[in-house]
Enzyme design. Structure first.
Site, PDB file in Angstrom:
ATOM      1  N   GLU A 150       0.766  -1.241   0.041  1.00 29.42           N
ATOM      2  CA  GLU A 150      -0.109   0.029  -0.163  1.00 29.42           C
ATOM      3  C   GLU A 150       0.858   1.478  -0.030  1.00 29.42           C
ATOM      4  O   GLU A 150       0.406   2.327   0.544  1.00 29.42           O
ATOM      5  CB  GLU A 150      -0.980  -0.133   0.961  1.00 29.42           C
ATOM      6  CG  GLU A 150      -1.928  -0.818   0.849  1.00 29.42           C
ATOM      7  CD  GLU A 150      -3.472  -0.773   1.562  1.00 29.42           C
ATOM      8  OE1 GLU A 150      -3.563   0.502   1.834  1.00 29.42           O
ATOM      9  OE2 GLU A 150      -3.961  -1.605   1.526  1.00 29.42           O
TER      10      GLU A 150
ATOM     11  N   HIS B  77      -5.370   2.009   0.535  1.00 29.92           N
ATOM     12  CA  HIS B  77      -4.554   3.111  -0.626  1.00 29.92           C
ATOM     13  C   HIS B  77      -4.674   2.491  -1.912  1.00 29.92           C
ATOM     14  O   HIS B  77      -4.362   1.212  -2.023  1.00 29.92           O
ATOM     15  CB  HIS B  77      -3.211   3.317  -0.050  1.00 29.92           C
ATOM     16  CG  HIS B  77      -3.155   4.099   1.102  1.00 29.92           C
ATOM     17  ND1 HIS B  77      -3.388   3.240   2.217  1.00 29.92           N
ATOM     18  CD2 HIS B  77      -2.833   5.458   1.308  1.00 29.92           C
ATOM     19  CE1 HIS B  77      -3.055   4.389   3.300  1.00 29.92           C
ATOM     20  NE2 HIS B  77      -2.931   5.493   2.995  1.00 29.92           N
TER      21      HIS B  77
ATOM     22  N   LYS C 166     -10.272   5.914   6.357  1.00 31.71           N
ATOM     23  CA  LYS C 166      -9.668   6.574   5.697  1.00 31.71           C
ATOM     24  C   LYS C 166      -9.213   5.977   4.285  1.00 31.71           C
ATOM     25  O   LYS C 166      -9.051   4.695   4.157  1.00 31.71           O
ATOM     26  CB  LYS C 166      -8.102   6.955   6.157  1.00 31.71           C
ATOM     27  CG  LYS C 166      -7.058   7.406   5.151  1.00 31.71           C
ATOM     28  CD  LYS C 166      -5.637   7.519   5.735  1.00 31.71           C
ATOM     29  CE  LYS C 166      -4.739   8.045   4.735  1.00 31.71           C
ATOM     30  NZ  LYS C 166      -3.347   7.580   5.242  1.00 31.71           N
TER      31      LYS C 166
END
Length: 255
Positions: free
Chosen positions: A87, A144, A171
């Site tokens: 990530e 991510h 997130k």
């Protein structure tokens, strides 16, 4: 939506202007502590210690010991983050060591928040989140994508899954290939924010996505990452400029 506001050592996520998080990416103890001392005087709210850059990160007790010094030097809430190589992090390690490091920080170190990746094995993630909450440490769960921007519904699905897995803050960071990709991320953020039970942190990376890092108050992202010296991800705005931009774009006088 009372749960959509989280306060960490006096810093409130999910209310007012997005909070500013500054990463520390030093390799040695001296570099890390120098960065923490510098960050103490920066106009930011939270320090992120990117432990995957630390030269002794594979020694969990060393990480735990240094976390006390980092928190003391920074004088601000500290987010401890091991970003895995898949990530965007700098060091490949085993899943077992990943969890061992975090458990050492929670047991013997000092952190206000920890970062846990969504797609790590679910059972040990849940054990880690339970331990963090027992220690009164908040958990940012993240994902991510450095290659592309998933479809809007997939972004919303991943953020919703983070909520289901007991994250305190959810997130996601994605890479745009076009201006439409940036709009996809912002639209997904607004849609999720309308029903979220947790604060969100979302961003479209790189120069193309920079607008997403400063428009969180409009679309529902509760924090943004600013670069002090060296950025930890593409598109981070220098922290010296970030507060001014966020204040210019403010919707209210509420900090």
């Amino acid at each position: 939506m009372t749960d959509s506001i989280i306060t960490v050592s006096g810093v409130t996520f999910g209310q007012g202007r997005p909070k500013i998080i500054v990463p520390l990416v030093g390799q040695t103890e001296e570099e890390i502590l120098a960065g923490a001392h510098q960050a103490k005087d920066l106009d930011c709210d939270v320090i992120e210690w990117r432990i995957d850059f630390y030269e002794n990160v594979e020694n969990p007790s060393a990480v735990a010991a240094l976390s006390h010094k980092v928190r003391g030097a920074a004088g601000k809430p500290v987010l401890v983050t091991f970003r895995t190589a898949k990530e965007g992090g700098v060091l490949p390690i085993s899943d077992d060591l990943y969890f061992e490091i975090y458990k050492a920080v929670l047991a013997d170190g000092r952190a206000d928040l920890i970062d846990v990746e969504l797609f790590m094995p679910e059972e040990p993630v849940q054990d880690l989140i339970k331990l963090a909450h027992e220690k009164d440490v908040k958990v940012i769960m993240c994902n991510h994508d450095f290659d592309a921007t998933p479809a809007k519904d997939e972004i919303v699905r991943r953020l919703s899954l983070m909520e289901e897995r007991n994250a305190d803050i959810c997130k996601i960071a994605v890479m745009p290939q076009s201006n439409n990709d940036v709009l996809t991320l912002l639209t997904a953020t607004a849609e999720m924010y309308a029903r979220a039970r947790r604060p969100l942190i979302t961003m479209s990376m790189g120069a193309l996505g920079m607008v997403s890092r400063v428009s969180g108050e409009v679309f529902g992202s509760s924090a943004t990452f600013g670069a002090a010296a060296k950025a930890s991800a593409p598109g981070q705005v220098p922290v010296a400029e970030l507060r001014t931009i966020l204040s210019t774009l403010k919707l209210s006088n509420e900090e």
